[in-house]
Design a protein around this motif. Structure first.
Motif, PDB file in Angstrom:
ATOM      1  N   LEU A  34       3.188 -58.204  -8.291  1.00  0.00           N
ATOM      2  CA  LEU A  34       2.613 -59.805  -8.843  1.00  0.00           C
ATOM      3  C   LEU A  34       1.472 -59.581  -9.841  1.00  0.00           C
ATOM      4  CD1 LEU A  34       2.406 -61.183  -5.120  1.00  0.00           C
ATOM      5  CD2 LEU A  34       4.325 -61.718  -7.207  1.00  0.00           C
ATOM      6  N   PHE A  35       0.702 -58.641  -9.611  1.00  0.00           N
ATOM      7  CA  PHE A  35      -0.496 -58.468 -10.357  1.00  0.00           C
ATOM      8  C   PHE A  35      -0.081 -58.172 -11.681  1.00  0.00           C
ATOM      9  CE2 PHE A  35      -3.697 -55.842 -12.203  1.00  0.00           C
ATOM     10  CZ  PHE A  35      -4.731 -56.656 -12.532  1.00  0.00           C
TER      11      PHE A  35
ATOM     12  N   LEU B  61      -3.418 -63.331 -12.988  1.00  0.00           N
ATOM     13  CA  LEU B  61      -4.087 -64.533 -12.414  1.00  0.00           C
ATOM     14  C   LEU B  61      -3.087 -65.007 -11.215  1.00  0.00           C
ATOM     15  CD1 LEU B  61      -5.288 -64.455 -15.400  1.00  0.00           C
ATOM     16  CD2 LEU B  61      -6.062 -66.529 -14.616  1.00  0.00           C
ATOM     17  N   SER B  62      -2.264 -64.088 -10.566  1.00  0.00           N
ATOM     18  CA  SER B  62      -1.240 -64.454  -9.630  1.00  0.00           C
ATOM     19  C   SER B  62      -2.026 -65.114  -8.431  1.00  0.00           C
ATOM     20  CB  SER B  62      -0.590 -63.314  -9.157  1.00  0.00           C
ATOM     21  OG  SER B  62       0.041 -63.479  -7.810  1.00  0.00           O
TER      22      SER B  62
ATOM     23  N   MET C  20     -11.716 -62.436 -10.314  1.00  0.00           N
ATOM     24  CA  MET C  20     -11.283 -62.288 -11.500  1.00  0.00           C
ATOM     25  C   MET C  20     -12.640 -61.508 -12.261  1.00  0.00           C
ATOM     26  SD  MET C  20      -8.293 -63.269 -12.004  1.00  0.00           S
ATOM     27  CE  MET C  20      -8.046 -62.409 -10.448  1.00  0.00           C
ATOM     28  N   ARG C  21     -13.729 -61.946 -12.167  1.00  0.00           N
ATOM     29  CA  ARG C  21     -14.941 -60.997 -12.975  1.00  0.00           C
ATOM     30  C   ARG C  21     -14.836 -59.981 -12.179  1.00  0.00           C
ATOM     31  NH1 ARG C  21     -17.903 -66.010 -11.021  1.00  0.00           N
ATOM     32  NH2 ARG C  21     -18.077 -67.472 -12.710  1.00  0.00           N
ATOM     33  N   GLU C  22     -14.979 -59.591 -10.941  1.00  0.00           N
ATOM     34  CA  GLU C  22     -15.201 -57.998 -10.476  1.00  0.00           C
ATOM     35  C   GLU C  22     -13.865 -57.470 -10.988  1.00  0.00           C
ATOM     36  OE1 GLU C  22     -15.012 -58.682  -6.312  1.00  0.00           O
ATOM     37  OE2 GLU C  22     -17.279 -59.507  -6.320  1.00  0.00           O
TER      38      GLU C  22
ATOM     39  N   VAL D 113      -0.218 -70.941 -15.441  1.00  0.00           N
ATOM     40  CA  VAL D 113       0.686 -70.050 -15.539  1.00  0.00           C
ATOM     41  C   VAL D 113       1.123 -70.152 -16.911  1.00  0.00           C
ATOM     42  CG1 VAL D 113       2.377 -71.564 -14.632  1.00  0.00           C
ATOM     43  CG2 VAL D 113       2.737 -69.252 -14.342  1.00  0.00           C
ATOM     44  N   HIS D 114       1.305 -71.234 -17.607  1.00  0.00           N
ATOM     45  CA  HIS D 114       1.943 -71.166 -19.012  1.00  0.00           C
ATOM     46  C   HIS D 114       0.906 -70.500 -20.036  1.00  0.00           C
ATOM     47  CE1 HIS D 114       4.352 -75.131 -17.536  1.00  0.00           C
ATOM     48  NE2 HIS D 114       5.050 -74.313 -18.092  1.00  0.00           N
ATOM     49  N   ALA D 115      -0.585 -70.594 -19.669  1.00  0.00           N
ATOM     50  CA  ALA D 115      -1.284 -70.052 -20.582  1.00  0.00           C
ATOM     51  C   ALA D 115      -0.974 -68.503 -20.443  1.00  0.00           C
ATOM     52  CB  ALA D 115      -2.942 -70.337 -20.250  1.00  0.00           C
TER      53      ALA D 115
END
Length: 427
Positions: free
Chosen positions: A49-50, A55-56, A168-170, A389-391
Motif C-alpha cells: 500500500l505504501f 499517503l495511504s 509523514m514528517r517522521e 489521492v488525485h494529487a
C-alpha cells in the motif's frame, strides 16, 4: 477494532476483475492487500500500500470512498460494500508505527542526483518519498512554518488527526529528506536559483491556495473571509454566532463544521443551484453537526447585515440559468466565501518561460514536465482543486518523468507500483 476489520476483510469476494481497484484514482491493488491482511502478512500488505501510495494512511481517512473504491464494490449492488477504508487505515497506521528504518532500507543506491521539491502538501510529500527511494538527494521547500500543506493547514483536525501529518514528517526525516520551512520560492529564492545551485530537477507541488473571488461588492468588507484562508487559522478569525457560507463544496463543508465547533450557533450554506459539489459523506456530516443548506440562492453583494441574494432561475436539471428580481437579505455576523481556489502566480511571475493555462494552472506535458526544462509539476497546481489521492496519482506520473529525465531507472522496490504509469507512457 482489529477483529471487526478482520470480519470486514472476510466479506471481500476477491473478484477477478476488481471494480474497486478501477474506482481508485491511484489503482490500489485492493483484493491483494486484503488477501495479505487475511493471511496475517501485515507488513507485506503495508509495504504494498505504501509503495503504491505513500499517503495511504491519509487517503484511508479523507478519500471520497463512497464514490471511489467502496462505491465500485460489487457487494454494494445488493448489500453493504466492503469498507476497505477501515482495512487500509489499520494496515497503513500499523505499518508507519513500526521501525521506519525498514522503509529507509529499501532505498536504492545513491545516484548522485539532487532534486528540489517546492511545496510540502500531498504532491510534494509523495514526490519526496518516491525520489528518495530511487536514490536521489531531496530537499523540500515550504513557505509556511511547518510542512504538510493542505494536510496541515487546509483539512481540520476533526477530519484528519494531526498524528497522521506528523507520521509523514517522521517518514521524510527517516528517508533523509532535507526540509527548509519558512522559505518562499518565488521571493528571495527563485526556481532559477535552484537550477543554478545544482538541483538536477525541480518538482512544483504548491497546490491552489488563492481564493477565487466573485468580483461582487462587499468581498473586501471586515465581516467577510475566504474559506481557504479561514481554515489556515480559524482561531484568529472572529466569526460571531451567525455564519453564512457561500458555496457547497468540500471546503465549504469543512468551514461550516469548523465554525460550529468554534462557537457559531447558526451556520447556513448557500448553493446557487439545486445541488452540492461536496462529497455526500461530507454533506451528511455537516448537516449532522447542525449546518443548514439553502438551494437556488445567488449571492449579489455583502453589506453590514450579511449577504444579499436573488433567487436563482433553474433549468430542468437544476442548474442556475439566471436570477430573479427580488433581493433577499440574509442576517449573519460573518460571510465566508468558498467558491473554489486557483494556484498563486508567484512562480509564474519570477520564472522565465514558465507558462500557465487560462485557468491559472501550470502547463505540463505527458511526463509532467512544465514549459521549463527540468521543472516538473503535479497536484492542484496542475489540475486545480482536487482530492489528495488525485494529487498523489498525478505525482506518480511526474516522478516517473523526472527519473527518466535524469537517466535513473525505476528502482526494484517501485517496479510494481509504477508499472501502469510506465506502460501508459510507452503507449
Amino acid at each position: 477494532m482489529a477483529l471487526r476489520i478482520v470480519d470486514e476483510a472476510n466479506r471481500c469476494l476477491q473478484c477477478r476483475r476488481p471494480l474497486c481497484r478501477e474506482g481508485c484514482p491511484i489503482h490500489t491493488a485492493i483484493p491483494q492487500a486484503i488477501a495479505l491482511f487475511k493471511d496475517r502478512k501485515l507488513e507485506e500488505a503495508g509495504t504494498m500500500l505504501f509503495l503504491n501510495n505513500p499517503l495511504s494512511v491519509v487517503c484511508s481517512i479523507v478519500c471520497n470512498h463512497s464514490s471511489q473504491c467502496e462505491g465500485h464494490c460489487i457487494r454494494g449492488r445488493k448489500d453493504i460494500p466492503v469498507h476497505f477504508s477501515s482495512i487500509e487505515n489499520y494496515v497503513s497506521e500499523s505499518y508507519l508505527e513500526r521501525d521506519l528504518s525498514l522503509i529507509a532500507d529499501m532505498k536504492a543506491s545513491d545516484t548522485g542526483k539532487h532534486c528540489a521539491i517546492i511545496g510540502s502538501g500531498p504532491a510534494g510529500i509523495a514526490a519526496a518519498v518516491w525520489l528518495s527511494l530511487a536514490g536521489c538527494d531531496v530537499t523540500m521547500f515550504e513557505q509556511k512554518p511547518a510542512i504538510g500543506g493542505l494536510l496541515e493547514y487546509g483539512i481540520p483536525e476533526f477530519r484528519l488527526p494531526k498524528r497522521s501529518v506528523e507520521a509523514m514528517r517522521e517518514l521524510l526525516l527517516s528517508l533523509g529528506v532535507k526540509m527548509r520551512t519558512a522559505t518562499t520560492i518565488g521571493g528571495a529564492l527563485k526556481i532559477d536559483d535552484l537550477l543554478r545551485d545544482g538541483y538536477d530537477t525541480v518538482f512544483v507541488g504548491t497546490g491552489a491556495w488563492r481564493a477565487r473571488t466573485l468580483g461582487i461588492q462587499g468581498q473586501a468588507r471586515g465581516n467577510v473571509y475566504f474559506g481557504i484562508d479561514y481554515l489556515v487559522n480559524p482561531a484568529s478569525c472572529e466569526v460571531g454566532p451567525r455564519v453564512s457560507v457561500i458555496g457547497v463544496g468540500n471546503v465549504a463543508m469543512d468551514v461550516a463544521r469548523t465554525a460550529l465547533r468554534r462557537g457559531a450557533r447558526q451556520v447556513t450554506l448557500y448553493s446557487n443551484w439545486n445541488g452540492v459539489s461536496a462529497n455526500s459523506d461530507e454533506v451528511e456530516l455537516a448537516e449532522l453537526d447542525g449546518a443548514e443548506i439553502e438551494y437556488g440562492m445567488s449571492v449579489e453583494l455583502v453589506n453590514d447585515k450579511g449577504p444579499v441574494f436573488r433567487k436563482s432561475i433553474l433549468d430542468e436539471e437544476g442548474r442556475c440559468v439566471g436570477v430573479g428580481d427580488e433581493r433577499i437579505q440574509a442576517e449573519s455576523d460573518t460571510t465566508i466565501f468558498c467558491v473554489s481556489q486557483v494556484p498563486k502566480n508567484k512562480l509564474l511571475l519570477t520564472t522565465q518561460g514558465l507558462e500557465a493555462t487560462e485557468a491559472g494552472t501550470l502547463k505540463t506535458d505527458e511526463q509532467g514536465m512544465t514549459t521549463v526544462e527540468g521543472v516538473f509539476a503535479a497536484g492542484d497546481v496542475v489540475t486545480g482543486p482536487k482530492t489528495v489521492v488525485h494529487a498523489v496519482a498525478g505525482t506518480k506520473k511526474a516522478v516517473a518523468g523526472m527519473l527518466a529525465y535524469m537517466g535513473i531507472e525505476i528502482p526494484a522496490c517501485l517496479e510494481d507500483s509504477f508499472a501502469e504509469v510506465l506502460t501508459a507512457e510507452r503507449k
